[in-house]
Design a protein around this motif. Structure first.
Motif, PDB file in Angstrom:
ATOM      1  N   ILE A  68       2.891  -4.001  -7.680  1.00 43.40           N
ATOM      2  CA  ILE A  68       2.821  -2.543  -7.517  1.00 43.40           C
ATOM      3  C   ILE A  68       1.418  -2.037  -7.852  1.00 43.40           C
ATOM      4  N   GLU A  69       0.844  -2.595  -8.910  1.00 40.22           N
ATOM      5  CA  GLU A  69      -0.510  -2.191  -9.308  1.00 40.22           C
ATOM      6  C   GLU A  69      -1.517  -2.489  -8.210  1.00 40.22           C
ATOM      7  N   SER A  70      -1.351  -3.613  -7.529  1.00 44.82           N
ATOM      8  CA  SER A  70      -2.276  -3.954  -6.434  1.00 44.82           C
ATOM      9  C   SER A  70      -2.082  -3.016  -5.248  1.00 44.82           C
ATOM     10  N   LEU A  71      -0.833  -2.604  -4.999  1.00 44.62           N
ATOM     11  CA  LEU A  71      -0.575  -1.657  -3.909  1.00 44.62           C
ATOM     12  C   LEU A  71      -1.187  -0.292  -4.208  1.00 44.62           C
ATOM     13  N   ILE A  72      -1.114   0.129  -5.457  1.00 45.94           N
ATOM     14  CA  ILE A  72      -1.691   1.419  -5.837  1.00 45.94           C
ATOM     15  C   ILE A  72      -3.180   1.450  -5.520  1.00 45.94           C
ATOM     16  N   LYS A  73      -3.840   0.325  -5.703  1.00 46.23           N
ATOM     17  CA  LYS A  73      -5.289   0.252  -5.471  1.00 46.23           C
ATOM     18  C   LYS A  73      -5.658   0.120  -3.990  1.00 46.23           C
ATOM     19  N   ASP A  74      -4.685  -0.181  -3.151  1.00 42.51           N
ATOM     20  CA  ASP A  74      -4.950  -0.407  -1.725  1.00 42.51           C
ATOM     21  C   ASP A  74      -5.103   0.923  -0.993  1.00 42.51           C
ATOM     22  N   GLU A  75      -6.338   1.271  -0.678  1.00 42.61           N
ATOM     23  CA  GLU A  75      -6.627   2.558  -0.027  1.00 42.61           C
ATOM     24  C   GLU A  75      -6.319   2.555   1.466  1.00 42.61           C
ATOM     25  N   SER A  76      -5.999   1.374   2.014  1.00 42.89           N
ATOM     26  CA  SER A  76      -5.726   1.295   3.457  1.00 42.89           C
ATOM     27  C   SER A  76      -4.302   1.713   3.799  1.00 42.89           C
ATOM     28  N   LEU A  77      -3.454   1.879   2.782  1.00 46.78           N
ATOM     29  CA  LEU A  77      -2.053   2.218   3.004  1.00 46.78           C
ATOM     30  C   LEU A  77      -1.746   3.620   2.504  1.00 46.78           C
ATOM     31  N   THR A  78      -0.847   4.321   3.198  1.00 43.69           N
ATOM     32  CA  THR A  78      -0.387   5.623   2.721  1.00 43.69           C
ATOM     33  C   THR A  78       0.620   5.390   1.592  1.00 43.69           C
ATOM     34  N   PRO A  79       0.856   6.407   0.752  1.00 44.13           N
ATOM     35  CA  PRO A  79       1.855   6.251  -0.312  1.00 44.13           C
ATOM     36  C   PRO A  79       3.232   5.833   0.203  1.00 44.13           C
ATOM     37  N   LEU A  80       3.660   6.391   1.334  1.00 44.75           N
ATOM     38  CA  LEU A  80       4.974   6.043   1.873  1.00 44.75           C
ATOM     39  C   LEU A  80       4.984   4.603   2.387  1.00 44.75           C
ATOM     40  N   GLU A  81       3.895   4.157   2.978  1.00 43.98           N
ATOM     41  CA  GLU A  81       3.808   2.765   3.427  1.00 43.98           C
ATOM     42  C   GLU A  81       3.916   1.810   2.234  1.00 43.98           C
ATOM     43  N   LYS A  82       3.318   2.182   1.124  1.00 43.38           N
ATOM     44  CA  LYS A  82       3.393   1.348  -0.080  1.00 43.38           C
ATOM     45  C   LYS A  82       4.833   1.264  -0.590  1.00 43.38           C
ATOM     46  N   VAL A  83       5.521   2.387  -0.588  1.00 47.96           N
ATOM     47  CA  VAL A  83       6.923   2.402  -1.022  1.00 47.96           C
ATOM     48  C   VAL A  83       7.766   1.537  -0.081  1.00 47.96           C
ATOM     49  N   ASN A  84       7.509   1.631   1.217  1.00 46.93           N
ATOM     50  CA  ASN A  84       8.272   0.843   2.189  1.00 46.93           C
ATOM     51  C   ASN A  84       8.050  -0.656   2.006  1.00 46.93           C
ATOM     52  N   ILE A  85       6.836  -1.030   1.634  1.00 46.38           N
ATOM     53  CA  ILE A  85       6.549  -2.439   1.358  1.00 46.38           C
ATOM     54  C   ILE A  85       7.374  -2.918   0.158  1.00 46.38           C
ATOM     55  N   LEU A  86       7.431  -2.087  -0.881  1.00 49.73           N
ATOM     56  CA  LEU A  86       8.219  -2.452  -2.064  1.00 49.73           C
ATOM     57  C   LEU A  86       9.694  -2.606  -1.721  1.00 49.73           C
ATOM     58  N   ILE A  87      10.201  -1.750  -0.849  1.00 48.04           N
ATOM     59  CA  ILE A  87      11.602  -1.845  -0.425  1.00 48.04           C
ATOM     60  C   ILE A  87      11.852  -3.171   0.276  1.00 48.04           C
ATOM     61  N   ASP A  88      10.996  -3.510   1.237  1.00 47.54           N
ATOM     62  CA  ASP A  88      11.170  -4.759   1.980  1.00 47.54           C
ATOM     63  C   ASP A  88      11.057  -5.975   1.069  1.00 47.54           C
ATOM     64  N   GLU A  89      10.128  -5.928   0.139  1.00 48.96           N
ATOM     65  CA  GLU A  89       9.955  -7.060  -0.773  1.00 48.96           C
ATOM     66  C   GLU A  89      11.129  -7.196  -1.729  1.00 48.96           C
ATOM     67  N   HIS A  90      11.708  -6.067  -2.143  1.00 49.27           N
ATOM     68  CA  HIS A  90      12.893  -6.123  -3.013  1.00 49.27           C
ATOM     69  C   HIS A  90      14.075  -6.742  -2.272  1.00 49.27           C
ATOM     70  N   ILE A  91      14.270  -6.328  -1.031  1.00 47.93           N
ATOM     71  CA  ILE A  91      15.365  -6.881  -0.229  1.00 47.93           C
ATOM     72  C   ILE A  91      15.161  -8.383  -0.025  1.00 47.93           C
ATOM     73  N   GLU A  92      13.952  -8.766   0.367  1.00 47.25           N
ATOM     74  CA  GLU A  92      13.652 -10.175   0.622  1.00 47.25           C
ATOM     75  C   GLU A  92      13.846 -11.018  -0.641  1.00 47.25           C
ATOM     76  N   ARG A  93      13.364 -10.521  -1.761  1.00 44.80           N
ATOM     77  CA  ARG A  93      13.464 -11.249  -3.016  1.00 44.80           C
ATOM     78  C   ARG A  93      14.933 -11.496  -3.394  1.00 44.80           C
ATOM     79  N   ASN A  94      15.777 -10.496  -3.210  1.00 42.65           N
ATOM     80  CA  ASN A  94      17.184 -10.632  -3.563  1.00 42.65           C
ATOM     81  C   ASN A  94      17.947 -11.519  -2.581  1.00 42.65           C
ATOM     82  N   MET A  95      17.574 -11.465  -1.306  1.00 45.18           N
ATOM     83  CA  MET A  95      18.248 -12.307  -0.324  1.00 45.18           C
ATOM     84  C   MET A  95      17.844 -13.768  -0.471  1.00 45.18           C
ATOM     85  N   GLN A  96      16.594 -14.008  -0.854  1.00 47.42           N
ATOM     86  CA  GLN A  96      16.116 -15.378  -1.010  1.00 47.42           C
ATOM     87  C   GLN A  96      16.602 -16.009  -2.314  1.00 47.42           C
TER      88      GLN A  96
END
Length: 209
Positions: A68-96
């Motif tokens: 999350i800290e690395s995403l906060i520093k990523d200026e190439s992404l919008t705040p909503l895009e960062k949240v969406n990445i976290l959602i996808d990673e949470h789903i993937e982590r739990n399914m795997q």
């Protein structure tokens, strides 16, 4: 926290046994026998079964804070895009990591061991603090609402993913997807779950419907 290959082997063995027999139903001897080591090695590396469980939490979700800290520093992404990445990673982590997901559900539902519950909550609290920073970034940029209950928002994601994984067979039958092979079904399920949670978060975070 960095773990050695031997520590990871022990942790993953414990994870499998905890998911099958429960934390209380698994002894240190069981873990040692399954891992092909002596009990003293577990004591040396972790100190106790409770500390071994804490190490499992760290291995599986301890890196979320750094992500999350690395995403906060990523200026190439919008705040909503960062949240969406976290959602996808949470789903993937739990399914795997189905074994870990089963353990986390058991820990939080049965609450038989206060020390284990405290360890799980400490990691969730740590991650919620950095998610709050990400939300504040979106608020400063005027794209997120001023009032957001971060814990309830995260509970929405965690609870939805958890319940969805528990009831995958029910979902599959209801949608008449028994003819799909496992890989096809998992891809469709993951995509729909992702869209569903992202839609909820967009409503929670923004003024867009």
């Amino acid at each position: 926290m960095e773990f050695t290959d031997k520590q990871i082997q022990i942790i993953e063995t414990a994870e499998r046994l905890f998911s099958e027999k429960g934390f209380d139903g698994t002894s240190v001897r069981d873990i040692a026998d399954e891992a092909g080591i002596n009990v003293a090695m577990i004591s040396y590396y972790f100190g106790s079964k409770e500390k071994l469980m804490e190490a499992l939490f760290e291995l599986r979700v301890g890196t979320v804070k750094m992500r999350i800290e690395s995403l906060i520093k990523d200026e190439s992404l919008t705040p909503l895009e960062k949240v969406n990445i976290l959602i996808d990673e949470h789903i993937e982590r739990n399914m795997q990591k189905q074994c870990f997901h089963k353990i986390m559900v058991g820990v939080q539902v049965t609450i038989k061991n206060p020390a284990i519950l405290k360890a799980a909550n400490n990691i969730k609290l740590r991650n919620a603090v950095v998610v709050t920073e990400l939300i504040k970034e979106g608020q400063k940029k005027g794209v997120f609402k001023k009032k957001v209950d971060v814990v309830l928002m995260l509970n929405t994601m965690i609870g939805t993913v958890s319940q969805s994984l528990i009831s995958m067979d029910y979902y599959r039958k209801f949608n008449n997807q028994q003819d799909l092979n496992e890989e096809e079904f998992q891809l469709i399920f993951k995509r729909r779950l992702s869209i569903h949670i992202k839609t909820l978060f967009k409503v929670i975070l923004t003024n867009e419907a």
